[in-house]
Write a protein that holds these residues in place. Structure first.
Motif, PDB file in Angstrom:
ATOM      1  N   GLU A 319     -19.671 -35.218 -27.096  1.00  0.00           N
ATOM      2  CA  GLU A 319     -21.132 -35.235 -27.082  1.00  0.00           C
ATOM      3  C   GLU A 319     -21.701 -35.657 -25.736  1.00  0.00           C
ATOM      4  OE1 GLU A 319     -24.623 -36.867 -30.082  1.00  0.00           O
ATOM      5  OE2 GLU A 319     -22.781 -38.019 -29.843  1.00  0.00           O
ATOM      6  N   ASP A 320     -21.010 -36.579 -25.049  1.00  0.00           N
ATOM      7  CA  ASP A 320     -21.538 -37.046 -23.764  1.00  0.00           C
ATOM      8  C   ASP A 320     -21.524 -35.948 -22.708  1.00  0.00           C
ATOM      9  OD1 ASP A 320     -18.737 -37.243 -23.938  1.00  0.00           O
ATOM     10  OD2 ASP A 320     -18.628 -38.743 -22.372  1.00  0.00           O
ATOM     11  N   ALA A 321     -20.671 -34.913 -22.882  1.00  0.00           N
ATOM     12  CA  ALA A 321     -20.677 -33.785 -21.953  1.00  0.00           C
ATOM     13  C   ALA A 321     -21.979 -32.998 -22.064  1.00  0.00           C
ATOM     14  CB  ALA A 321     -19.486 -32.868 -22.227  1.00  0.00           C
ATOM     15  N   VAL A 322     -22.484 -32.816 -23.283  1.00  0.00           N
ATOM     16  CA  VAL A 322     -23.766 -32.135 -23.489  1.00  0.00           C
ATOM     17  C   VAL A 322     -24.901 -32.969 -22.902  1.00  0.00           C
ATOM     18  CG1 VAL A 322     -25.383 -31.275 -25.224  1.00  0.00           C
ATOM     19  CG2 VAL A 322     -22.919 -30.968 -25.550  1.00  0.00           C
ATOM     20  N   ILE A 323     -24.850 -34.278 -23.139  1.00  0.00           N
ATOM     21  CA  ILE A 323     -25.868 -35.169 -22.580  1.00  0.00           C
ATOM     22  C   ILE A 323     -25.873 -35.064 -21.059  1.00  0.00           C
ATOM     23  CG2 ILE A 323     -26.528 -37.589 -22.284  1.00  0.00           C
ATOM     24  CD1 ILE A 323     -25.325 -38.079 -25.102  1.00  0.00           C
ATOM     25  N   GLY A 324     -24.677 -35.076 -20.469  1.00  0.00           N
ATOM     26  CA  GLY A 324     -24.569 -34.996 -19.011  1.00  0.00           C
ATOM     27  C   GLY A 324     -25.155 -33.717 -18.449  1.00  0.00           C
ATOM     28  N   LYS A 325     -24.899 -32.581 -19.118  1.00  0.00           N
ATOM     29  CA  LYS A 325     -25.445 -31.308 -18.623  1.00  0.00           C
ATOM     30  C   LYS A 325     -26.963 -31.269 -18.762  1.00  0.00           C
ATOM     31  CE  LYS A 325     -23.311 -28.611 -17.049  1.00  0.00           C
ATOM     32  NZ  LYS A 325     -22.785 -28.510 -15.663  1.00  0.00           N
ATOM     33  N   ALA A 326     -27.495 -31.858 -19.833  1.00  0.00           N
ATOM     34  CA  ALA A 326     -28.952 -31.906 -19.992  1.00  0.00           C
ATOM     35  C   ALA A 326     -29.582 -32.758 -18.890  1.00  0.00           C
ATOM     36  CB  ALA A 326     -29.313 -32.465 -21.370  1.00  0.00           C
ATOM     37  N   ILE A 327     -28.978 -33.903 -18.595  1.00  0.00           N
ATOM     38  CA  ILE A 327     -29.487 -34.766 -17.536  1.00  0.00           C
ATOM     39  C   ILE A 327     -29.396 -34.066 -16.184  1.00  0.00           C
ATOM     40  CG2 ILE A 327     -29.014 -36.903 -16.262  1.00  0.00           C
ATOM     41  CD1 ILE A 327     -28.243 -38.168 -18.938  1.00  0.00           C
ATOM     42  N   GLU A 328     -28.316 -33.341 -15.971  1.00  0.00           N
ATOM     43  CA  GLU A 328     -28.150 -32.575 -14.722  1.00  0.00           C
ATOM     44  C   GLU A 328     -29.340 -31.666 -14.477  1.00  0.00           C
ATOM     45  OE1 GLU A 328     -24.465 -30.057 -14.250  1.00  0.00           O
ATOM     46  OE2 GLU A 328     -25.991 -28.493 -14.441  1.00  0.00           O
ATOM     47  N   ARG A 329     -29.776 -30.951 -15.506  1.00  0.00           N
ATOM     48  CA  ARG A 329     -30.888 -30.007 -15.356  1.00  0.00           C
ATOM     49  C   ARG A 329     -32.222 -30.741 -15.184  1.00  0.00           C
ATOM     50  NH1 ARG A 329     -29.606 -25.985 -13.065  1.00  0.00           N
ATOM     51  NH2 ARG A 329     -27.976 -27.421 -12.450  1.00  0.00           N
ATOM     52  N   ILE A 330     -32.422 -31.806 -15.972  1.00  0.00           N
ATOM     53  CA  ILE A 330     -33.700 -32.528 -15.923  1.00  0.00           C
ATOM     54  C   ILE A 330     -33.924 -33.167 -14.561  1.00  0.00           C
ATOM     55  CG2 ILE A 330     -34.923 -34.551 -16.833  1.00  0.00           C
ATOM     56  CD1 ILE A 330     -33.706 -33.856 -19.585  1.00  0.00           C
ATOM     57  N   PHE A 331     -32.853 -33.707 -13.967  1.00  0.00           N
ATOM     58  CA  PHE A 331     -33.016 -34.462 -12.731  1.00  0.00           C
ATOM     59  C   PHE A 331     -32.795 -33.630 -11.465  1.00  0.00           C
ATOM     60  CE2 PHE A 331     -32.909 -37.819 -15.753  1.00  0.00           C
ATOM     61  CZ  PHE A 331     -33.689 -38.812 -15.191  1.00  0.00           C
ATOM     62  N   LEU A 332     -32.503 -32.338 -11.617  1.00  0.00           N
ATOM     63  CA  LEU A 332     -32.391 -31.474 -10.438  1.00  0.00           C
ATOM     64  C   LEU A 332     -33.692 -31.437  -9.633  1.00  0.00           C
ATOM     65  CD1 LEU A 332     -30.897 -29.478  -8.633  1.00  0.00           C
ATOM     66  CD2 LEU A 332     -31.486 -27.664 -10.272  1.00  0.00           C
ATOM     67  N   PRO A 333     -34.884 -31.312 -10.261  1.00  0.00           N
ATOM     68  CA  PRO A 333     -36.122 -31.333  -9.452  1.00  0.00           C
ATOM     69  C   PRO A 333     -36.301 -32.635  -8.672  1.00  0.00           C
ATOM     70  CG  PRO A 333     -36.563 -30.445 -11.636  1.00  0.00           C
ATOM     71  CD  PRO A 333     -35.177 -31.004 -11.678  1.00  0.00           C
ATOM     72  N   LEU A 334     -35.904 -33.767  -9.249  1.00  0.00           N
ATOM     73  CA  LEU A 334     -36.018 -35.036  -8.536  1.00  0.00           C
ATOM     74  C   LEU A 334     -35.048 -35.081  -7.361  1.00  0.00           C
ATOM     75  CD1 LEU A 334     -36.314 -37.429 -11.616  1.00  0.00           C
ATOM     76  CD2 LEU A 334     -38.146 -36.676 -10.111  1.00  0.00           C
ATOM     77  N   MET A 335     -33.853 -34.522  -7.544  1.00  0.00           N
ATOM     78  CA  MET A 335     -32.892 -34.461  -6.450  1.00  0.00           C
ATOM     79  C   MET A 335     -33.424 -33.598  -5.314  1.00  0.00           C
ATOM     80  SD  MET A 335     -28.928 -33.085  -6.497  1.00  0.00           S
ATOM     81  CE  MET A 335     -28.383 -34.303  -7.681  1.00  0.00           C
ATOM     82  N   LYS A 336     -34.081 -32.493  -5.670  1.00  0.00           N
ATOM     83  CA  LYS A 336     -34.656 -31.605  -4.660  1.00  0.00           C
ATOM     84  C   LYS A 336     -35.802 -32.279  -3.912  1.00  0.00           C
ATOM     85  CE  LYS A 336     -33.573 -27.105  -6.720  1.00  0.00           C
ATOM     86  NZ  LYS A 336     -34.144 -25.851  -7.272  1.00  0.00           N
ATOM     87  N   MET A 337     -36.532 -33.162  -4.612  1.00  0.00           N
ATOM     88  CA  MET A 337     -37.612 -33.865  -3.941  1.00  0.00           C
ATOM     89  C   MET A 337     -37.047 -34.785  -2.860  1.00  0.00           C
ATOM     90  SD  MET A 337     -40.329 -36.657  -5.449  1.00  0.00           S
ATOM     91  CE  MET A 337     -39.059 -37.927  -5.477  1.00  0.00           C
ATOM     92  N   ILE A 338     -35.946 -35.462  -3.171  1.00  0.00           N
ATOM     93  CA  ILE A 338     -35.327 -36.382  -2.212  1.00  0.00           C
ATOM     94  C   ILE A 338     -34.615 -35.620  -1.106  1.00  0.00           C
ATOM     95  CG2 ILE A 338     -33.584 -38.201  -1.969  1.00  0.00           C
ATOM     96  CD1 ILE A 338     -34.203 -38.918  -4.932  1.00  0.00           C
ATOM     97  N   LEU A 339     -33.945 -34.529  -1.478  1.00  0.00           N
ATOM     98  CA  LEU A 339     -33.208 -33.704  -0.507  1.00  0.00           C
ATOM     99  C   LEU A 339     -33.681 -32.258  -0.662  1.00  0.00           C
ATOM    100  CD1 LEU A 339     -29.631 -35.192  -1.000  1.00  0.00           C
ATOM    101  CD2 LEU A 339     -31.057 -35.435   1.032  1.00  0.00           C
ATOM    102  N   PRO A 340     -34.693 -31.839   0.084  1.00  0.00           N
ATOM    103  CA  PRO A 340     -35.283 -30.509  -0.105  1.00  0.00           C
ATOM    104  C   PRO A 340     -34.312 -29.352   0.115  1.00  0.00           C
ATOM    105  CG  PRO A 340     -36.726 -31.908   1.207  1.00  0.00           C
ATOM    106  CD  PRO A 340     -35.432 -32.633   1.079  1.00  0.00           C
ATOM    107  N   GLU A 341     -33.212 -29.579   0.843  1.00  0.00           N
ATOM    108  CA  GLU A 341     -32.280 -28.488   1.083  1.00  0.00           C
ATOM    109  C   GLU A 341     -31.410 -28.172  -0.125  1.00  0.00           C
ATOM    110  OE1 GLU A 341     -30.585 -31.714   3.859  1.00  0.00           O
ATOM    111  OE2 GLU A 341     -32.234 -31.689   2.423  1.00  0.00           O
ATOM    112  N   VAL A 342     -31.400 -29.042  -1.126  1.00  0.00           N
ATOM    113  CA  VAL A 342     -30.579 -28.813  -2.319  1.00  0.00           C
ATOM    114  C   VAL A 342     -31.115 -27.616  -3.095  1.00  0.00           C
ATOM    115  CG1 VAL A 342     -29.958 -29.753  -4.584  1.00  0.00           C
ATOM    116  CG2 VAL A 342     -29.735 -31.177  -2.535  1.00  0.00           C
TER     117      VAL A 342
END
Length: 481
Positions: A319-342
């Motif tokens: 189950e934690d693998a599904v949680i991890g993939k959901a978090i990956e998608r949700i926090f991608l925009p925040l990662m892009k804000m910090i590092l615009p080249e991502v």
């Protein structure tokens, strides 16, 4: 969906819920069933009869699939959730005309704000005599030291008034006490340290059991401090979270199935573990001389016909693998804000989320790959990621074969491999001899610019467009396209 019960009913209508009528024990039997169901991709499970706990039912595997979570949260893309706070930040008004035009955004912001309510269903029943023994907590693996709360929503406020809700496993010692495993980089540990510095004897803490799927996901998410996690729950849910204030002053989700009210002794530490963790090995904090705060339960509140939610971990994918993939998608925009080249990121499920990350970037200058590696290691919970691979934007980070091709084609190990010794790592990593001190590996697998190749250039093969156009008819006739 207002609470966990709404979510379970929704899953059942979709054919994604198994109801088990036979009586099973929360010690080893229910966890074994949940693992078998998750490995087989069979869906969520609701156990109608729990051995030794006639008042309870038990739910598990609520995070069945990433697509199920996305549809439950009502979004087309999980990235939309991470974009919500960023969109509001981008529209902050500068002058009067901007203020007037931003009224719609302010209204949208208000819809995400938490709201304190005067009543909650879980206040109907109270247990004060050995409250922790009333809960059907799991013993997940045979050599676990005790029964554990495996998905407790640990609620607290630090001395600055920032509210937090986190998931930290709790080893039950007896009916009144347990040990909370919050690692040093977690919000709980930081707040506990603040209380310790102030020489305050008690840190009020409450543990909620069960909630709506958005709040459950928020609790385990790496929300940047000092953002209020109860506010962030509104962004994930799409609407503000209703909260109930306990006599201790702690705010908890009003839709919880049960709530344990208590405190952590600021000067009281205890041994914790072993515990079979998500790497698939027993974690033994005592072997590395780690001690964790002791939680004291004062009383338990619970709804009529309560449902306990517990997660099980082990070798992925669970189950934690599904949680991890959901978090990956949700926090991608925040990662892009910090590092615009991502451009994109992939935490492979068999990489145990924090073990391996693959990141693609829009590369513009020499050395940018290593710049991104170092920046990621300095960003939030990615400080714990052991291996990071950076590739160019044309490589699909979710296609492992494309990533392997990039490794083979663009990596000169002497130039492109970065090893960081004596770095803070995941304390649960079974490969590290002296956790949480270990090492990190970064690989710059981006396409290299001439300056990075001492002026040498390599040319990638490409089809002749005229030949392709000439053969279009034959492609359709013999190859179907």
């Amino acid at each position: 969906m207002e609470d966990m019960r709404d979510y379970l009913e929704w899953l059942e209508r979709r054919g994604e819920l198994i109801r088990v009528e036979e009586q099973l024990s929360p010690e080893l039997e229910i966890p074994a069933f949940l693992r078998k169901a998750m490995y087989g991709k069979k869906g969520a499970v609701l156990f109608e009869r729990v051995k030794g706990y006639p008042e309870w039912r038990v739910a598990g595997n609520l995070f069945t699939r990433v697509e199920t979570v996305r549809e439950a949260l009502g979004v087309e893309r999980l990235e939309e959730i991470g974009e919500r706070p960023l969109r509001l930040l981008e529209s902050l008004p500068l002058g009067l005309s901007e203020k007037i035009s931003s009224l719609g955004k302010l209204k949208e912001m208000s819809s995400y704000l938490p709201k304190v309510v005067r009543r909650a269903e879980f206040t109907k029943n109270v247990v004060e005599d050995e409250p922790l023994n009333f809960i059907p907590a799991f013993k997940t693996w045979p050599k676990d030291a005790s029964r554990y709360l495996t998905y407790p929503l640990v609620c607290f406020s630090d001395p600055r008034g920032v509210n937090s809700i986190g998931v930290y496993r709790v080893m039950l010692l007896d009916g009144f006490t347990g040990v909370i495993h919050w690692q040093i980089h977690k919000r709980g540990s930081q707040a506990w340290g603040d209380y310790f510095e102030r020489n305050e004897g008690k840190m009020p803490v409450a543990i909620a059991i069960g909630s709506d799927i958005g709040t459950l996901l928020t609790a385990v998410s790496p929300v940047p401090y000092p953002m209020d996690k109860l506010l962030f729950a509104g962004f994930v849910r799409g609407s503000g979270l209703e909260l109930y204030r306990l006599p201790s002053g702690i705010l908890v989700p009003a839709n919880a199935e049960a709530v344990i009210e208590g405190y952590v002794g600021v000067n009281e530490l205890g041994e914790e573990g072993p515990f079979g963790d998500h790497f698939g090995f027993y974690d033994r904090p005592s072997e590395r001389n780690e001690l964790y705060p002791v939680f004291h339960a004062e009383r338990l509140y619970y709804r009529d016909d309560p449902i306990y939610y517990g997660s099980v971990v082990g070798k992925p994918p669970l189950e934690d693998a599904v949680i991890g993939k959901a978090i990956e998608r949700i926090f991608l925009p925040l990662m892009k804000m910090i590092l615009p080249e991502v451009v994109d990121v992939n935490f492979p499920e068999h990489g145990v989320f924090q073990g391996v990350a693959i990141v693609s970037i829009k590369k513009r200058y020499p050395g940018q790959g290593k710049k991104v590696l170092n920046a990621l290691w300095g960003t939030g919970q990615m400080a714990l990621t052991k291996v990071i691979i950076v590739v160019s934007e044309d490589i699909n980070v979710h296609d492992v074969n494309q990533v392997i091709w990039a490794l083979a084609s663009f990596v000169n190990p002497e130039r492109d491999v970065l090893i960081i010794p004596n770095a803070h790592t995941d304390a649960l990593d079974p490969a590290v001899p002296n956790p949480p001190l270990g090492s990190k590996l970064g690989i710059d697998a981006t396409r290299k610019l001439p300056l990075e190749m001492n002026g040498r250039t390599v040319e990638e093969v490409k089809e002749d467009p005229e030949v392709l156009k000439k053969l279009e008819g034959l492609f359709k006739k013999y190859l179907g396209g």
